[in-house]
Scaffold this active site. Structure first.
Site, PDB file in Angstrom:
ATOM      1  N   VAL A   3       0.865  -1.195   0.000  1.00 54.89           N
ATOM      2  CA  VAL A   3       0.000   0.000   0.000  1.00 54.89           C
ATOM      3  C   VAL A   3       0.889   1.228   0.000  1.00 54.89           C
ATOM      4  O   VAL A   3       1.814   1.342   0.816  1.00 54.89           O
ATOM      5  CB  VAL A   3      -0.911   0.042   1.253  1.00 54.89           C
ATOM      6  CG1 VAL A   3      -1.813   1.271   1.213  1.00 54.89           C
ATOM      7  CG2 VAL A   3      -1.731  -1.227   1.381  1.00 54.89           C
ATOM      8  N   GLY A  14       6.385   2.938 -15.942  1.00 50.58           N
ATOM      9  CA  GLY A  14       6.455   1.764 -15.057  1.00 50.58           C
ATOM     10  C   GLY A  14       5.575   1.876 -13.823  1.00 50.58           C
ATOM     11  O   GLY A  14       5.771   1.160 -12.855  1.00 50.58           O
ATOM     12  N   GLU A  55      -0.106  -1.258 -13.393  1.00 50.28           N
ATOM     13  CA  GLU A  55      -0.093  -2.713 -13.234  1.00 50.28           C
ATOM     14  C   GLU A  55       0.098  -3.362 -14.605  1.00 50.28           C
ATOM     15  O   GLU A  55      -0.124  -2.724 -15.636  1.00 50.28           O
ATOM     16  CB  GLU A  55      -1.434  -3.182 -12.652  1.00 50.28           C
ATOM     17  CG  GLU A  55      -1.705  -2.682 -11.250  1.00 50.28           C
ATOM     18  CD  GLU A  55      -0.673  -3.166 -10.255  1.00 50.28           C
ATOM     19  OE1 GLU A  55      -0.480  -4.375 -10.106  1.00 50.28           O
ATOM     20  OE2 GLU A  55      -0.028  -2.306  -9.620  1.00 50.28           O
ATOM     21  N   ASP A 101      -7.112  -1.926  -7.932  1.00 53.34           N
ATOM     22  CA  ASP A 101      -5.863  -1.827  -7.171  1.00 53.34           C
ATOM     23  C   ASP A 101      -6.098  -1.019  -5.888  1.00 53.34           C
ATOM     24  O   ASP A 101      -5.715  -1.446  -4.787  1.00 53.34           O
ATOM     25  CB  ASP A 101      -4.794  -1.162  -8.066  1.00 53.34           C
ATOM     26  CG  ASP A 101      -3.469  -0.981  -7.364  1.00 53.34           C
ATOM     27  OD1 ASP A 101      -2.748  -1.979  -7.212  1.00 53.34           O
ATOM     28  OD2 ASP A 101      -3.161   0.153  -6.959  1.00 53.34           O
ATOM     29  N   LYS A 111      -5.999  -2.130  -1.789  1.00 55.09           N
ATOM     30  CA  LYS A 111      -5.191  -1.396  -0.800  1.00 55.09           C
ATOM     31  C   LYS A 111      -6.050  -0.901   0.360  1.00 55.09           C
ATOM     32  O   LYS A 111      -5.639  -1.001   1.521  1.00 55.09           O
ATOM     33  CB  LYS A 111      -4.473  -0.236  -1.495  1.00 55.09           C
ATOM     34  CG  LYS A 111      -3.382  -0.724  -2.457  1.00 55.09           C
ATOM     35  CD  LYS A 111      -2.875   0.394  -3.330  1.00 55.09           C
ATOM     36  CE  LYS A 111      -1.750  -0.054  -4.240  1.00 55.09           C
ATOM     37  NZ  LYS A 111      -1.427   0.925  -5.285  1.00 55.09           N
TER      38      LYS A 111
HETATM   39  N1  HSE Z   1      -0.144   0.268 -10.241  1.00 53.75           N
HETATM   40  C1  HSE Z   1       0.055   0.699  -8.890  1.00 53.75           C
HETATM   41  C2  HSE Z   1      -0.189   2.201  -8.828  1.00 53.75           C
HETATM   42  C3  HSE Z   1       1.463   0.375  -8.477  1.00 53.75           C
HETATM   43  O1  HSE Z   1      -0.241   2.835  -9.872  1.00 53.75           O
HETATM   44  O2  HSE Z   1      -0.356   2.739  -7.741  1.00 53.75           O
HETATM   45  C4  HSE Z   1       1.726   0.556  -7.019  1.00 53.75           C
HETATM   46  O3  HSE Z   1       0.906  -0.237  -6.225  1.00 53.75           O
END
Ligand code: HSE
Length: 403
Positions: free
Chosen positions: A128, A183, A186, A197, A201
């Protein structure tokens, strides 16, 4: 010397390797004198140009059966085989640290229990908020509090996209491509933009705060795919921004209300100033009041810094489980989705007169698009908001406002 394995050599895994190598002396000091040595890197791909190609293996059993390896960083992501690998390692008496929020949110209860039984550790600081310290502060520093509320920007990719739309007028698609190239996203960016996502969290944070496993599938989740440049402009006109918010409220009756949704946030709320890939989490405790955690929520080195911190902690506590736990609840702990009222920002092509008839008191916003009415409602439950907006000729947008 502590022997470690890195499982998964993607963005985060390569960052973990880099930090262990670059900051080796510092890490040795921080473990209390024990150096950390990467003995294996597990990945199905080949990395022939890597400076230590001998570290790579495609066979998980090399790690599992090596008695020297005491800690593994699982940074492969996804549920399978990450779950099977983690379980096997914990059962074999090895500590595991992870950035894998999907795994923690889905199998955390079981994996934490196995770690406790085997007197090893399962740490997940990076799951998280990327590089932001949040799991340990929740587990340790705020432990004297009954947590009342958590509200956070928990996904870097969507925050980056919204920020690019707000500040650079970029389209959703262009901003998403940019986030992928950097980068942050996901492997399947649907998990980011559809809110899954962030949902995992907030489920982890709510589980930590309550001590009870919050099932992420019980959290009402909406992403940002319907947010348009016009919505963003309206928000700016209201001295506000639109952010994807993970929210959890811990009620007196023991129930938890939780939601992931785009929300309009006034500029007076510090969450409104959280830009780019940054994340921020406001936690309200009954003793401490509001505390806020802010930092890089995604990206190679920020996320890897949290993973490596867990590796160091696992090495320091090699003989002792830190007993981070939550229990499976008896029965339903989630509050009814209709038990919370939000004010809503609504756009429709219906007339102001009809809007007033249906909604009664509401505050109109100067329209920036010809032929529509834009307004803010009084606080309404979800079902009230749905039935009232359902009575309009159409709804272009309806977005909750964070109070
Ligand atoms: N894809 C996630 C984000 C990566 O953009 O927050 C970190 O958990």
């Amino acid at each position: 010397m502590a022997k470690a394995a890195i499982m998964g050599y993607g963005t985060v895994g390569s960052g973990v390797y880099e930090i262990i190598k670059t900051n080796a002396d510092k890490l040795t000091k921080n473990t209390g004198g024990e150096a950390i040595d990467v003995k294996y890197i597990l990945d199905i791909r080949d990395f022939p140009d890597h400076p230590e190609p001998n570290l790579f293996t495609k066979d998980f059993n090399d790690i599992l059966n090596d008695g020297e390896v005491t800690v593994a960083a699982e940074v492969m992501g996804g549920l399978h085989p990450a779950y099977e690998f983690t379980k096997a390692l914990l059962e074999a008496g090895k500590s595991v640290v992870t950035s894998n929020k999907e795994l923690v949110a889905t199998y955390g209860t079981e994996l934490l229990e196995i770690a406790r039984e085997k007197n090893v550790n399962y740490f997940f600081e990076a799951s998280v908020g990327g590089g932001i310290p949040i799991i340990r502060p929740m587990h340790q520093c705020l432990t004297a509090n009954n947590i009342k509320r958590i509200a956070g920007i928990l996904n870097g990719t969507t925050n980056y996209i919204l920020d690019q739309m707000i500040r650079r007028g970029k389209t959703f698609d262009a901003a998403l491509k940019d986030a992928q190239a950097k980068g942050f996203a996901e492997r399947n960016p649907a998990a980011d933009v559809e809110g899954h996502d962030a949902c995992r969290k907030i489920a982890i944070l709510a589980s930590l705060a309550s001590g009870l496993a919050v099932d992420y599938s019980d959290i009402d989740t909406e992403g940002i795919t319907n947010i348009t440049l016009d919505d963003v402009k309206y928000a700016a006109q209201m001295n506000s921004v639109i952010k994807l918010i993970g929210y959890a409220e811990f009620r007196e009756d023991g129930k938890i209300y939780s939601i992931v949704s785009p929300m309009i946030i006034n500029s007076e709320n510090p969450l409104s100033g959280v830009d780019g890939v940054m994340n921020a989490i406001t936690v309200t405790g009954d003793c401490v009041g509001d505390v806020m955690f802010y930092g890089a929520g995604a990206g190679k080195l920020p996320t890897a810094s949290a993973v490596v911190a867990d590796v160091v902690d696992a090495v320091k506590h090699a003989e002792r489980s830190k007993k981070i736990m939550w229990q499976k609840p008896d029965g339903n702990i989630m509050a009814d989705g209709d038990s919370k009222k939000f004010a809503w920002f609504v756009r429709t092509t219906d007339s102001a007169e009809n809007v007033s008839k249906i909604f009664g008191r509401c505050e109109f916003v100067d329209n920036i698009t010809e032929g529509e009415s834009a307004f803010v409602t009084e606080p309404l439950t979800r079902s009230d908001a749905e039935s009232k907006t359902g009575a309009l000729r159409d709804v272009i947008t309806s977005i909750k406002i964070l109070g």
